[in-house]
Scaffold this active site. Structure first.
Site, mmCIF file in Angstrom:
data_model
loop_
_atom_site.group_PDB
_atom_site.id
_atom_site.type_symbol
_atom_site.label_atom_id
_atom_site.label_comp_id
_atom_site.label_asym_id
_atom_site.label_seq_id
_atom_site.Cartn_x
_atom_site.Cartn_y
_atom_site.Cartn_z
ATOM 1 N N CYS A 111 3.841 14.867 -11.340
ATOM 2 C CA CYS A 111 3.994 13.942 -12.404
ATOM 3 C C CYS A 111 2.568 14.339 -13.136
ATOM 4 O O CYS A 111 2.380 14.587 -14.556
ATOM 5 C CB CYS A 111 3.473 12.626 -12.618
ATOM 6 N N HIS A 248 0.679 10.477 -19.637
ATOM 7 C CA HIS A 248 1.519 10.696 -18.615
ATOM 8 C C HIS A 248 2.808 9.340 -19.032
ATOM 9 O O HIS A 248 2.354 8.494 -18.409
ATOM 10 C CB HIS A 248 2.157 10.688 -17.551
ATOM 11 N N ASN A 278 10.494 8.208 -17.025
ATOM 12 C CA ASN A 278 9.829 9.044 -16.334
ATOM 13 C C ASN A 278 9.966 10.050 -16.372
ATOM 14 O O ASN A 278 10.912 10.218 -15.224
ATOM 15 C CB ASN A 278 9.009 8.525 -15.668
#
EC number: 2.3.1.180
Length: 321
Positions: A111, A248, A278
């Protein structure tokens, strides 16, 4: 000279998979998912591949920058969900865009991947190795999920985001990045396994994402505000000078906690995980493109980008739009 973002682009699959759809798969509810994560829907790839989405996002970023693909010198794709081990995704993107003069490679920092890829491209430009770069975050995480595990399958989605970087006199002001491999087991995804002639043969099986959600949450809400504060202090930039903190998009509760610890209004922390979930390395450039195309960013705005994820990895970037 530094490097500056001069164009953005993004792509998401056509198919939307809502929390109501998720209720038909696992024992969960829209109220439970949205209340704990801020996510109400995500896009899932059906026909699309990681490289296809990456190329589409890259194409739109090039259009936004008014640059032809033949001018590109470097392509970096951040991904942990490529459909092939080789050739790398960046080379597939080079082929699709006909960026015949560009060198391409992939980078995996989960990520944090887009942020680390952005820093890498920035280093290339600062060193004079090249004058421009296409940086893409692209993920097909739905291929890596255990769709019977309600603790993970509700969180992730597919998509891609991209930026074009060019050497200019202003742009990226500073950056930081970190890793703590000793804590890597809190967020993992295995690989296909088999044995060579000297090893016991193992049944080949696809890897699935596994996560200790509480540990990831505690890590993010502690390390992200700390690294942002250190970065701003190092470069003498006050929090009040920052237009947006673009984080993020993992979890709305994480982002709200970071805002509270930094003592910055939540309005300066834009979020879009409600529609996309996500998307790992794709989340920051997807949100950046949404803000750019929505007219929310003005030339001269100071922005902070910050990513965090498996590895464990995290970092931040201070830039002028």
């Amino acid at each position: 000279m530094t490097s500056r973002i001069i164009g953005t682009g993004s792509y998401v699959p056509e198919h939307s998979f809502t929390n109501t759809d998720m209720e038909k798969l696992v024992d969960t509810s829209d109220e439970w998912i949205a209340g704990r994560t801020g996510i109400r829907s995500r896009r899932l790839a059906k026909e699309e591949t990681t490289s296809f989405m990456a190329a589409e996002a890259g194409r739109l970023a090039l259009e936004d920058s008014q640059m032809d693909a033949s001018e590109l010198e470097l392509i970096i794709v951040a991904t942990c969900s490529a459909e092939e081990v080789m050739p790398n995704t960046a080379c597939r993107v080079q082929q699709e865009l006909q960026a015949v003069h560009a060198v391409g490679f992939d980078l995996n920092a989960a990520c944090s991947g887009f942020l680390f890829a952005l820093h890498t491209a920035h280093a290339y430009l600062r060193a004079g190795i090249c004058k421009n770069a296409l940086v893409i975050g692209a993920e097909s995480l739905s291929r890596l999920l255990d769709w019977t595990d309600r603790s993970t399958c509700v969180l992730f989605g597919d998509g891609a985001g991209a930026v074009v970087l060019r050497q200019e006199e202003t742009g990226i002001l500073g950056l930081s990045q970190f890793a703590d491999g000793s804590r890597g087991d809190v967020l993992t995804c295995g690989n296909s396994q088999n044995g060579n002639p000297l090893q016991e043969t193992k049944e080949s099986h696809p890897g699935k994402i596994a996560m200790d959600g509480q540990e990831v949450f505690k890590f993010a809400v502690r390390q992200v505000p700390a690294c942002i504060t250190d970065l701003l202090n190092h470069y003498g930039c006050g929090k009040d000078e920052i237009r947006y903190f673009i984080l993020h998009q993992a979890n709305a509760r994480i982002i709200r906690s970071v805002a509270k610890r930094l003592d910055v209004p939540e309005a300066q922390f834009p979020m879009n995980m409600e529609q996309y979930g996500n998307t790992s390395a794709a989340s920051i450039p997807m949100l950046l493109d949404e803000l750019n195309r929505g007219g929310c960013l003005k030339k001269g705005d100071h922005l902070v980008l910050s990513g965090f994820g498996a590895g464990l990895t995290w970092g931040a970037c201070l830039l002028i739009w």
